[in-house]
Write a protein that holds these residues in place. Structure first.
Motif, PDB file in Angstrom:
ATOM      1  N   PHE A   1      -9.974  36.790 -28.556  1.00 17.62           N
ATOM      2  CA  PHE A   1      -9.035  35.836 -27.972  1.00 17.62           C
ATOM      3  C   PHE A   1      -7.602  36.181 -28.360  1.00 17.62           C
ATOM      4  CE2 PHE A   1      -7.036  31.543 -27.716  1.00 17.62           C
ATOM      5  CZ  PHE A   1      -7.272  31.322 -26.361  1.00 17.62           C
ATOM      6  N   ARG A   2      -7.406  36.580 -29.604  1.00 19.42           N
ATOM      7  CA  ARG A   2      -6.065  36.994 -30.027  1.00 19.42           C
ATOM      8  C   ARG A   2      -5.611  38.220 -29.241  1.00 19.42           C
ATOM      9  NH1 ARG A   2      -8.210  35.619 -35.151  1.00 19.42           N
ATOM     10  NH2 ARG A   2      -8.738  37.815 -35.567  1.00 19.42           N
ATOM     11  N   GLY A   3      -6.549  39.122 -28.993  1.00 22.03           N
ATOM     12  CA  GLY A   3      -6.216  40.292 -28.190  1.00 22.03           C
ATOM     13  C   GLY A   3      -5.846  39.906 -26.767  1.00 22.03           C
ATOM     14  N   PHE A   4      -6.577  38.927 -26.215  1.00 22.00           N
ATOM     15  CA  PHE A   4      -6.294  38.451 -24.863  1.00 22.00           C
ATOM     16  C   PHE A   4      -4.881  37.875 -24.774  1.00 22.00           C
ATOM     17  CE2 PHE A   4      -6.372  34.847 -21.835  1.00 22.00           C
ATOM     18  CZ  PHE A   4      -6.609  35.554 -20.664  1.00 22.00           C
ATOM     19  N   LEU A   5      -4.504  37.071 -25.785  1.00 15.83           N
ATOM     20  CA  LEU A   5      -3.175  36.473 -25.787  1.00 15.83           C
ATOM     21  C   LEU A   5      -2.078  37.521 -25.908  1.00 15.83           C
ATOM     22  CD1 LEU A   5      -3.754  33.334 -28.043  1.00 15.83           C
ATOM     23  CD2 LEU A   5      -3.630  33.430 -25.545  1.00 15.83           C
ATOM     24  N   SER A   6      -2.424  38.652 -26.516  1.00 19.47           N
ATOM     25  CA  SER A   6      -1.421  39.708 -26.670  1.00 19.47           C
ATOM     26  C   SER A   6      -1.464  40.739 -25.547  1.00 19.47           C
ATOM     27  CB  SER A   6      -1.607  40.406 -28.021  1.00 19.47           C
ATOM     28  OG  SER A   6      -2.863  41.067 -28.077  1.00 19.47           O
ATOM     29  N   GLY A   7      -2.342  40.510 -24.564  1.00 16.58           N
ATOM     30  CA  GLY A   7      -2.340  41.366 -23.383  1.00 16.58           C
ATOM     31  C   GLY A   7      -3.493  42.327 -23.249  1.00 16.58           C
ATOM     32  N   GLU A   8      -4.473  42.269 -24.142  1.00 15.16           N
ATOM     33  CA  GLU A   8      -5.610  43.179 -24.044  1.00 15.16           C
ATOM     34  C   GLU A   8      -6.636  42.637 -23.042  1.00 15.16           C
ATOM     35  OE1 GLU A   8      -7.291  43.856 -27.849  1.00 15.16           O
ATOM     36  OE2 GLU A   8      -5.387  44.435 -28.778  1.00 15.16           O
ATOM     37  N   PRO A   9      -7.244  43.496 -22.228  1.00 15.22           N
ATOM     38  CA  PRO A   9      -8.268  43.043 -21.271  1.00 15.22           C
ATOM     39  C   PRO A   9      -9.530  42.566 -21.996  1.00 15.22           C
ATOM     40  CG  PRO A   9      -8.110  45.443 -21.260  1.00 15.22           C
ATOM     41  CD  PRO A   9      -6.991  44.945 -22.114  1.00 15.22           C
ATOM     42  N   VAL A  10     -10.150  41.527 -21.449  1.00 18.55           N
ATOM     43  CA  VAL A  10     -11.276  40.878 -22.114  1.00 18.55           C
ATOM     44  C   VAL A  10     -12.381  40.601 -21.107  1.00 18.55           C
ATOM     45  CG1 VAL A  10     -12.019  38.763 -23.289  1.00 18.55           C
ATOM     46  CG2 VAL A  10      -9.845  39.809 -23.890  1.00 18.55           C
ATOM     47  N   ALA A  11     -13.631  40.811 -21.518  1.00 18.60           N
ATOM     48  CA  ALA A  11     -14.813  40.400 -20.750  1.00 18.60           C
ATOM     49  C   ALA A  11     -15.344  39.108 -21.355  1.00 18.60           C
ATOM     50  CB  ALA A  11     -15.885  41.485 -20.796  1.00 18.60           C
ATOM     51  N   PHE A  12     -15.371  38.039 -20.572  1.00 19.22           N
ATOM     52  CA  PHE A  12     -15.823  36.746 -21.079  1.00 19.22           C
ATOM     53  C   PHE A  12     -17.318  36.503 -20.870  1.00 19.22           C
ATOM     54  CE2 PHE A  12     -11.256  35.549 -20.900  1.00 19.22           C
ATOM     55  CZ  PHE A  12     -11.149  35.054 -22.185  1.00 19.22           C
ATOM     56  N   ARG A  13     -18.001  37.432 -20.235  1.00 17.67           N
ATOM     57  CA  ARG A  13     -19.420  37.234 -19.954  1.00 17.67           C
ATOM     58  C   ARG A  13     -20.244  36.912 -21.206  1.00 17.67           C
ATOM     59  NH1 ARG A  13     -23.422  40.542 -15.975  1.00 17.67           N
ATOM     60  NH2 ARG A  13     -25.403  39.854 -16.864  1.00 17.67           N
TER      61      ARG A  13
ATOM     62  N   SER B   1     -24.100  37.533  -5.629  1.00 24.44           N
ATOM     63  CA  SER B   1     -23.775  37.864  -7.011  1.00 24.44           C
ATOM     64  C   SER B   1     -23.552  39.354  -7.184  1.00 24.44           C
ATOM     65  CB  SER B   1     -24.900  37.404  -7.940  1.00 24.44           C
ATOM     66  OG  SER B   1     -26.067  38.186  -7.746  1.00 24.44           O
ATOM     67  N   GLY B   2     -22.819  39.683  -8.270  1.00 21.02           N
ATOM     68  CA  GLY B   2     -22.592  41.071  -8.643  1.00 21.02           C
ATOM     69  C   GLY B   2     -23.282  41.389  -9.959  1.00 21.02           C
ATOM     70  N   GLY B   3     -24.107  42.419  -9.953  1.00 18.17           N
ATOM     71  CA  GLY B   3     -24.854  42.775 -11.154  1.00 18.17           C
ATOM     72  C   GLY B   3     -23.985  43.278 -12.288  1.00 18.17           C
ATOM     73  N   GLN B   4     -22.770  43.732 -11.972  1.00 22.79           N
ATOM     74  CA  GLN B   4     -21.850  44.226 -12.999  1.00 22.79           C
ATOM     75  C   GLN B   4     -20.761  43.208 -13.343  1.00 22.79           C
ATOM     76  OE1 GLN B   4     -22.421  47.151 -14.604  1.00 22.79           O
ATOM     77  NE2 GLN B   4     -24.293  47.129 -13.378  1.00 22.79           N
ATOM     78  N   ASP B   5     -20.951  41.972 -12.930  1.00 15.49           N
ATOM     79  CA  ASP B   5     -19.982  40.910 -13.190  1.00 15.49           C
ATOM     80  C   ASP B   5     -19.764  40.772 -14.696  1.00 15.49           C
ATOM     81  OD1 ASP B   5     -18.519  38.538 -13.341  1.00 15.49           O
ATOM     82  OD2 ASP B   5     -19.606  37.608 -11.692  1.00 15.49           O
ATOM     83  N   GLN B   6     -18.533  40.951 -15.141  1.00 18.55           N
ATOM     84  CA  GLN B   6     -18.209  40.834 -16.562  1.00 18.55           C
ATOM     85  C   GLN B   6     -17.417  39.571 -16.890  1.00 18.55           C
ATOM     86  OE1 GLN B   6     -19.436  42.855 -19.032  1.00 18.55           O
ATOM     87  NE2 GLN B   6     -20.646  43.545 -17.290  1.00 18.55           N
TER      88      GLN B   6
ATOM     89  N   ARG C   1      -3.021  37.051  -9.788  1.00 16.92           N
ATOM     90  CA  ARG C   1      -2.004  36.250 -10.450  1.00 16.92           C
ATOM     91  C   ARG C   1      -1.787  36.760 -11.876  1.00 16.92           C
ATOM     92  NH1 ARG C   1      -3.117  29.983 -11.269  1.00 16.92           N
ATOM     93  NH2 ARG C   1      -3.664  30.683 -13.344  1.00 16.92           N
ATOM     94  N   ALA C   2      -0.587  36.570 -12.386  1.00 20.50           N
ATOM     95  CA  ALA C   2      -0.273  37.001 -13.748  1.00 20.50           C
ATOM     96  C   ALA C   2      -1.273  36.420 -14.735  1.00 20.50           C
ATOM     97  CB  ALA C   2       1.140  36.561 -14.116  1.00 20.50           C
ATOM     98  N   GLY C   3      -1.777  37.260 -15.610  1.00 24.02           N
ATOM     99  CA  GLY C   3      -2.780  36.843 -16.588  1.00 24.02           C
ATOM    100  C   GLY C   3      -4.186  37.219 -16.164  1.00 24.02           C
ATOM    101  N   PHE C   4      -4.462  37.174 -14.857  1.00 25.94           N
ATOM    102  CA  PHE C   4      -5.794  37.513 -14.377  1.00 25.94           C
ATOM    103  C   PHE C   4      -6.054  39.014 -14.463  1.00 25.94           C
ATOM    104  CE2 PHE C   4      -5.637  33.248 -13.074  1.00 25.94           C
ATOM    105  CZ  PHE C   4      -6.915  32.831 -12.707  1.00 25.94           C
ATOM    106  N   ASP C   5      -4.973  39.800 -14.565  1.00 30.51           N
ATOM    107  CA  ASP C   5      -5.152  41.240 -14.712  1.00 30.51           C
ATOM    108  C   ASP C   5      -5.704  41.594 -16.088  1.00 30.51           C
ATOM    109  OD1 ASP C   5      -2.836  40.355 -15.905  1.00 30.51           O
ATOM    110  OD2 ASP C   5      -1.670  42.137 -15.435  1.00 30.51           O
ATOM    111  N   ARG C   6      -5.728  40.630 -17.014  1.00 29.56           N
ATOM    112  CA  ARG C   6      -6.285  40.880 -18.344  1.00 29.56           C
ATOM    113  C   ARG C   6      -7.758  40.474 -18.429  1.00 29.56           C
ATOM    114  NH1 ARG C   6      -1.718  37.902 -20.074  1.00 29.56           N
ATOM    115  NH2 ARG C   6      -3.028  36.492 -21.299  1.00 29.56           N
ATOM    116  N   LEU C   7      -8.313  40.001 -17.329  1.00 24.09           N
ATOM    117  CA  LEU C   7      -9.726  39.635 -17.304  1.00 24.09           C
ATOM    118  C   LEU C   7     -10.539  40.799 -16.758  1.00 24.09           C
ATOM    119  CD1 LEU C   7      -9.474  36.018 -15.852  1.00 24.09           C
ATOM    120  CD2 LEU C   7      -9.723  36.678 -18.250  1.00 24.09           C
ATOM    121  N   LEU C   8     -11.505  41.265 -17.526  1.00 23.91           N
ATOM    122  CA  LEU C   8     -12.389  42.319 -17.041  1.00 23.91           C
ATOM    123  C   LEU C   8     -13.398  41.702 -16.085  1.00 23.91           C
ATOM    124  CD1 LEU C   8     -13.023  44.377 -20.314  1.00 23.91           C
ATOM    125  CD2 LEU C   8     -11.515  44.940 -18.385  1.00 23.91           C
ATOM    126  N   MET C   9     -13.375  42.172 -14.847  1.00 20.07           N
ATOM    127  CA  MET C   9     -14.221  41.596 -13.800  1.00 20.07           C
ATOM    128  C   MET C   9     -15.527  42.355 -13.605  1.00 20.07           C
ATOM    129  SD  MET C   9     -12.518  38.993 -12.679  1.00 20.07           S
ATOM    130  CE  MET C   9     -10.876  38.296 -12.489  1.00 20.07           C
TER     131      MET C   9
END
Length: 300
Positions: free
Chosen positions: A169-181, A212-217, A264-272
């Motif tokens: 989460f700290r990495g996400f706030l600082s701009g690192e991409p994150v997978a929430f799955r 659904s997507g089997g690689q959904d992250q 949208r800004a911020g969504f580029d840090r979400l690993l899809m």
């Protein structure tokens, strides 16, 4: 033809064919991005549907965040759509993606007398906690994303963070991409909450199509879609239901062309998960089936 709607009680745009109506109606709801899903409505209008795309937070006079959004807001959207000469309210399907897929299923279960079919891209089988615009607010007490009759809809909260979650989460706030799955998968082990928050899809008065997507992250949409269909089968749902699986696709599976739009800004840090190419291929492959499903659902 497009008709913008900017009222205190409704924000959206109605897209419809140039030919006289009434046409089969579609309510298009977006996800956690908060914008009007006009791209999907335009594509549906090109195929002969009167599609009302609505925003429900983050635009104009609407609530700022996806927090306890009243389902009655969408009932009002259906009332508005029913008065339009372009649309046939007797042939109404709701289409949503991601959190919008969750919402589409929830709305169809809440208003079975009005909604005759559902298309849910990468949806959830349960209601999830609210998504505030400031991620730091996620550290506060969780709230539901939706309400009905002034009462929060039961929801699954994200579990207490592990040390690894906190670091991520700290990495996400600082701009690192994150997978929430992984966090969503762990949340699904909260059995009592999952039971209470499971969407009663058996109440839907029409066909149900989930994709659904089997690689959904972002979250395990394939698992969620399986649970939706399993519940329909277990309750003897009398309408057709189908799960279109795309093993190579990620969370951006949706209307063709949507993958290519800027996020949208911020969504580029979400690993899809998946790739833009795999998601667009899956979106294009599923599109004729989605159109056929909406046409048949509206005629049933």
């Amino acid at each position: 033809m497009s008709v913008p709607v900017f009222r205190p009680d409704l924000v959206g745009v109605l897209c419809s064919p140039s030919s006289p109506g009434p046409h089969p109606a579609v309510l298009v709801v977006g996800g956690s991005e908060g914008a009007i899903p006009e791209c999907a409505a335009k594509r549906l209008a090109q195929e002969g549907f009167a599609a009302l795309a609505v925003a429900f937070f983050g635009v104009g006079s609407l609530p700022r965040d996806l927090v306890e959004i009243p389902l009655e807001y969408f009932a009002g959207a259906l009332d508005w759509l029913a008065q339009r000469p372009e649309a046939d309210p007797g042939r109404l399907t709701v289409v949503g993606r991601s959190r919008g897929g969750e919402l589409a299923l929830l709305l169809a279960a809440a208003y079975p007398e009005r909604i005759k079919g559902v298309v849910a891209y990468v949806p959830s089988s349960v209601v999830w906690q609210a998504v505030p615009s400031d991620p730091r607010a996620m550290l506060g007490a969780p709230r539901s994303s939706w309400s009905r009759d002034g009462v929060p809809v039961p929801f699954v909260a994200m579990p207490p963070p592990t040390a690894a979650d906190a670091a991520q989460f700290r990495g996400f706030l600082s701009g690192e991409p994150v997978a929430f799955r992984p966090a969503f998968e762990r949340a699904m082990t909260q059995w009592d909450a999952v039971v209470d928050a499971t969407i009663e899809v058996e109440r839907i008065n029409g066909p149900v199509l989930v994709l659904s997507g089997g690689q959904d992250q972002l979250w395990p949409s394939e698992l969620f879609a399986e649970r939706i269909v399993e519940r329909l089968v277990a309750h003897g749902h009398r309408f057709p239901h189908e799960h279109l699986r795309y093993p190579g696709a990620g969370h951006r599976l949706g209307v063709p062309g949507a993958v290519l739009r800027q996020r949208r800004a911020g969504f580029d840090r979400l690993l899809m998960g998946g790739t833009p190419e795999s998601d667009e291929d899956a979106s294009r492959d599923s599109w004729p089936q989605v159109l056929d499903f909406i046409a048949r659902a509206g005629a049933s």
